[in-house]
Every structure is written in structure tokens, then in C-alpha cells.
Enzyme design. Structure first.
Site, PDB file in Angstrom:
ATOM      1  N   HIS A 112       0.124  -3.039  -2.200  1.00 27.83           N
ATOM      2  CA  HIS A 112      -1.393  -2.213  -1.915  1.00 27.83           C
ATOM      3  C   HIS A 112      -2.044  -3.202  -1.239  1.00 27.83           C
ATOM      4  O   HIS A 112      -2.690  -4.116  -1.862  1.00 27.83           O
ATOM      5  CB  HIS A 112      -2.056  -1.625  -3.209  1.00 27.83           C
ATOM      6  CG  HIS A 112      -3.136  -0.758  -3.055  1.00 27.83           C
ATOM      7  ND1 HIS A 112      -3.449   0.566  -3.537  1.00 27.83           N
ATOM      8  CD2 HIS A 112      -4.223  -1.003  -1.998  1.00 27.83           C
ATOM      9  CE1 HIS A 112      -4.601   0.825  -3.130  1.00 27.83           C
ATOM     10  NE2 HIS A 112      -4.870   0.155  -2.279  1.00 27.83           N
ATOM     11  N   THR A 165       0.663   3.866  -6.556  1.00 27.67           N
ATOM     12  CA  THR A 165      -0.428   3.355  -6.196  1.00 27.67           C
ATOM     13  C   THR A 165      -1.430   4.509  -5.579  1.00 27.67           C
ATOM     14  O   THR A 165      -0.912   5.251  -4.925  1.00 27.67           O
ATOM     15  CB  THR A 165      -0.274   2.245  -5.338  1.00 27.67           C
ATOM     16  OG1 THR A 165      -1.625   1.212  -4.959  1.00 27.67           O
ATOM     17  CG2 THR A 165      -0.018   2.410  -3.724  1.00 27.67           C
ATOM     18  N   CYS A 224      -6.595   0.976   3.145  1.00 28.47           N
ATOM     19  CA  CYS A 224      -5.565   0.236   2.713  1.00 28.47           C
ATOM     20  C   CYS A 224      -4.064   0.600   3.121  1.00 28.47           C
ATOM     21  O   CYS A 224      -4.140   1.951   3.347  1.00 28.47           O
ATOM     22  CB  CYS A 224      -5.716   0.144   1.188  1.00 28.47           C
ATOM     23  SG  CYS A 224      -7.188  -0.699   0.469  1.00 28.47           S
TER      24      CYS A 224
END
Lengths: 280, 173
Positions: free
Chosen positions: B55, B32, B38
Site C-alpha cells: 500500500h 488493503t 495511494c
């Protein structure tokens, strides 16, 4: 000539912004705009016209017949959207290359700029501000980095180390090391390109909208759009988050801190649509 | 003509923002990219060799329950349970799973208004606790954005920090 101009003059191969982009912006603010005038302005540059038409046709619903000319594209997707395509196509050549002075790889500045533009446009729409102004200012907010990248190439390590050691914002370290910031240089470049004052101010003050003498709202829109783009991961470089939180920017927009997550969701949805359109 | 052997080749499977993936395929590496504020959360069961990567974009699903139902991975409080559920279906045992966390960058903000990164982390910590899970290794906060990789064959978790040339190992199973 001052320091800002001297940095701009040092850059040998700066791809020019087509002069019709600021002219289009001015037309855009006229509620009685004559669409024939707009078409004439865009089609003055044939290669740009071809690229703009291609982008407009990608934005049309799949399965529908493509627009054959700019006039038809305006009729089908609207003047504002065609205008945004023109700005995107015109600035992509400038924003796509790598900027080694900032540790920015090829395509990263472009992606960040588009994400910021979409986020600022999303904010403007929610808040009832001019969407195309916010979009353009946000797309071009880091244009000064193209100018300063060259000057920073030999001192990039120092830029990063000083920023980290002092827990400073990147613009603050720029100012200390170079005497100018990318925001100031970007604003000057846009003045030279004859962009309207609200755009110049928004770019110059995109890290401190509360200090802008006027046009604070559009500067705040770009500021918050920039932060949203970084938060969503559409940023770049080491110490990407080395920037200051400005609570007054939210006050200027009448936005509450609790509104940010919802705005992030909207911005991400809108960016996903543009991402597939531009193959980012 | 015999087909060329694909043994030893690792296939990268990308987990987008607000998404998750689980796998038992030893040739797969889950990745990711661009974790800003995030959070990336990896899960690995070293016995059944099931791995997962999540994620997370935001801390709390209550701001948009419709979105949470469609895309549970967007929020910490719905994302982690969704990944645990998906991994469980592949025979991952909650008692054995190793959890690593990366991301949650924060700008320089004394006002505390722009604290999505920190809020994501706090919310995740709370959900992990509710599920009786602890974190094996983490690389969170700060001014950097990160990318995260989980190798399904080995359980190794690697990080790439934006603007730095080399990857680093966060956890070796």
C-alpha cells in the site's frame, strides 16, 4: 426564511450541538481565559463531562494516574487538548450514523471528519495558525450532509450519474439538483448554533476558499485538510474524488504543491495517534 | 472433544497504509482498504504460490529518507523493492510474478498541483520497468477510492469500489 433554513427545518431528529461548544470557542480566543470558567462550562453537562474525562484519560500517558476531574485534565494535558476532546465527544453522535442520501455507511462520515480535523490542525500548526479553530471547522465541515442526505435519498443515483457524466464536482451537482450545497447548509446550521463567524465562513467555503469574503485562511486550511484526508483514503462514497483542485487555496496558505507529500506524512502520523485513541 | 475443522476458512490479513505483507499461507487473503490517491500493488508467483500486497502512499522517498528507512512501503521507489525482496525470501521468482495495480484516484484539477495519484503511478511504472516487470491488470485513476484483495491460494485479485455494492475480479491467475 430561505432555502437553506427550509432544508434544516425539514430534518426531524437532528441531535443538538451542546451550546457550550461555541461558548468554549469564544473563551478559547481569550488569552487571559479563566480556567475555572471553562471547567464550569464543561461540567454543566454531566454525561458529556464523563465522556470527555474518559477521552482525556485515554490521551494521558499509559501508566500515569487518571485525572479525576476536568480541572485536573486541563492542568495535565492543557486547555486546547481538553477543548478538542469536548468537540470530538459532542459531535460524534451527529457524525457517526449512516447518511444514505450520500451513500455513506455508518462511521464513515465520522472517520472522514476526524481525519480532516487532524489534517487541518496539522496544517495550522505548521503554518502558525490557530489549531483549535482549524480543527473544529474541519471536524464540522460536512455537517450539512446530515441535513441534505434526507433530500438526496431518492435521487442519489441521479447525483452520482450526473456527477460522473459531466465530470463535475459533487457540490456542483448538489447545487444543480437541490439549489443549495452541503457547505452552505452546514454554514447556516453553525450560524444557528451560534458558532463564531470564522468557523461559519470556513465551513461555507470549504470547497472554494478563495471566494470567501473573509477568513480565507481558515477556509483554505479546511479545504486542504479535506483533500489530504481523501488522499490518505479517509474518504467515503462513490466518486469520493469529485472535487475541484484550487491552486489559489495553496497560495492563500503560502504552501507549495511540493510541500503536500510532507504534510501528508505528518497528518497521517497524527491521525494514527487519534485513531487508536478513538478506536476508529 | 475434537476441534472443529478450519479447512476452507480464509483468514483476512489487513495491510495498512504505507505497509506491505507477503505470505505463502493458502488460507490467507491479503487485503488493503481505502486506496485514495495511494496505490495498491499485488504480486503473485503462481508456481511457488507466494503472494504479496503493498500500500504505497507517496511517489518518492527522497522527501524523507529517515521515514523511508523505517517504513519503505510508504514510497513507490522503496516499497516495490522491499516487497520483491520479502517475496524472494519466500521463494517467489521475479521472472514468474504477476503484478496488479489499483488506486491512484485524482480530484478534478486542471492546475496539476494535486496530482499525488498520478505521480504515484508514474513513479511505480518507472520502478517496475527498472526491475523488468510488467503489469497484468490495473484499475487506476478516476474519482473513486478502492479496496484490494489477493487470495494466496488462487492468486485471484479482487477490487471493491467505494460506494458500489459488488466486488469485481481484477485478475485471475
Amino acid at each position: 426564511m430561505d432555502e437553506l433554513d427550509s432544508y434544516i427545518n425539514k430534518v426531524k431528529k437532528l441531535p443538538p450541538m451542546p451550546p457550550m461548544v461555541p461558548q468554549l470557542m469564544t473563551l478559547l480566543n481569550d488569552p487571559d481565559v479563566d480556567s475555572e470558567k471553562v471547567v464550569k462550562l464543561i461540567t454543566y453537562d454531566p454525561s458529556l463531562t464523563a465522556n470527555v474525562l474518559q477521552a482525556c484519560n485515554s490521551a494521558l500517558f499509559s501508566g500515569s494516574a487518571p485525572a479525576d476531574d476536568v480541572g485536573e485534565a486541563i492542568m495535565r494535558i492543557g486547555f486546547q487538548q481538553v477543548y478538542r476532546m469536548v468537540v470530538l465527544v459532542s459531535s460524534s453522535r451527529m457524525l457517526k450514523p449512516s447518511q444514505t442520501g450520500y451513500g455513506i455507511d455508518e462511521g464513515e462520515l465520522w472517520k472522514h471528519s476526524v481525519a480532516t480535523a487532524v489534517a487541518a490542525q496539522t496544517l495550522a500548526k505548521e503554518l502558525g495558525d490557530n489549531e483549535s479553530t482549524a480543527f473544529t471547522a474541519a471536524l464540522l465541515h460536512d455537517i450539512g450532509k446530515i441535513i441534505l442526505s434526507q433530500a438526496l435519498e431518492h435521487i442519489y443515483k441521479k447525483l452520482v450519474e450526473e456527477t460522473e457524466a459531466q465530470q463535475a464536482a459533487l457540490v456542483e451537482t448538489e447545487k444543480r439538483l437541490l439549489g443549495v450545497t452541503h457547505a452552505e447548509v452546514g454554514g447556516r446550521l453553525l450560524t444557528r448554533w451560534k458558532f463564531p463567524p470564522n468557523l461559519v465562513t470556513a465551513v461555507t467555503f470549504h470547497h472554494e476558499p478563495g471566494s470567501a469574503p473573509e477568513h480565507q485562511r481558515v477556509a483554505a486550511c479546511v479545504y486542504l485538510g479535506n483533500l489530504i484526508a481523501y488522499s490518505l483514503g479517509h474518504g467515503y462514497g462513490h466518486l469520493a474524488f469529485a472535487q475541484r483542485g484550487r491552486a489559489d487555496a495553496l497560495d492563500l496558505l503560502g504552501v507549495n504543491g511540493d510541500d503536500i507529500p510532507r504534510l501528508m506524512i505528518r497528518a497521517q502520523e497524527n491521525f494514527a495517534a487519534v485513531q487508536s485513541l478513538l478506536q476508529l | 472433544m475434537p476441534l472443529p475443522s478450519l479447512a476452507g476458512l480464509t483468514q483476512k490479513s489487513v495491510v495498512g497504509i504505507a505497509d506491505l505483507a507477503v505470505s505463502t499461507n493458502p488460507n490467507v487473503e491479503l487485503a488493503t482498504y481505502s486506496l485514495g490517491s495511494c496505490l495498491g500493488v499485488s504480486l503473485y508467483d503462481p508456481v511457488s504460490k507466494v503472494g504479496g500486497l503493498l500500500h504505497i502512499m507517496l511517489p518518492d522517498s527522497s522527501i524523507d529518507p529517515v521515514k523511508a528507512a523505517l517504513q519503505p512501503a510508504m514510497f513507490a521507489d522503496t516499497g516495490l523493492p522491499a516487497m520483491l525482496h520479502a517475496a524472494h525470501k519466500l521463494k517467489a521468482d521475479k521472472k514468474r510474478v504477476q503484478i496488479c495495480v489499483a488506486g491512484g484516484a485524482q480530484i478534478l484539477d486542471t492546475s496539476g498541483i494535486f496530482n499525488i495519484g498520478r505521480k504515484n503511478y508514474e513513479s511505480l511504472a518507472c520502478v517496475l520497468q527498472q526491475h523488468g516487470l510488467s503489469v497484468q491488470a490495473e484499475h487506476v485513476g478516476g474519482l473513486v477510492s478502492r479496496s484490494m484483495y489477493l487470495n494466496i491460494a488462487t492468486g485471484e485479485v479482487r477490487l471493491k469500489i467505494s460506494g458500489q455494492p459488488n466486488e469485481r475480479i481484477l485478475w485471475t491467475s
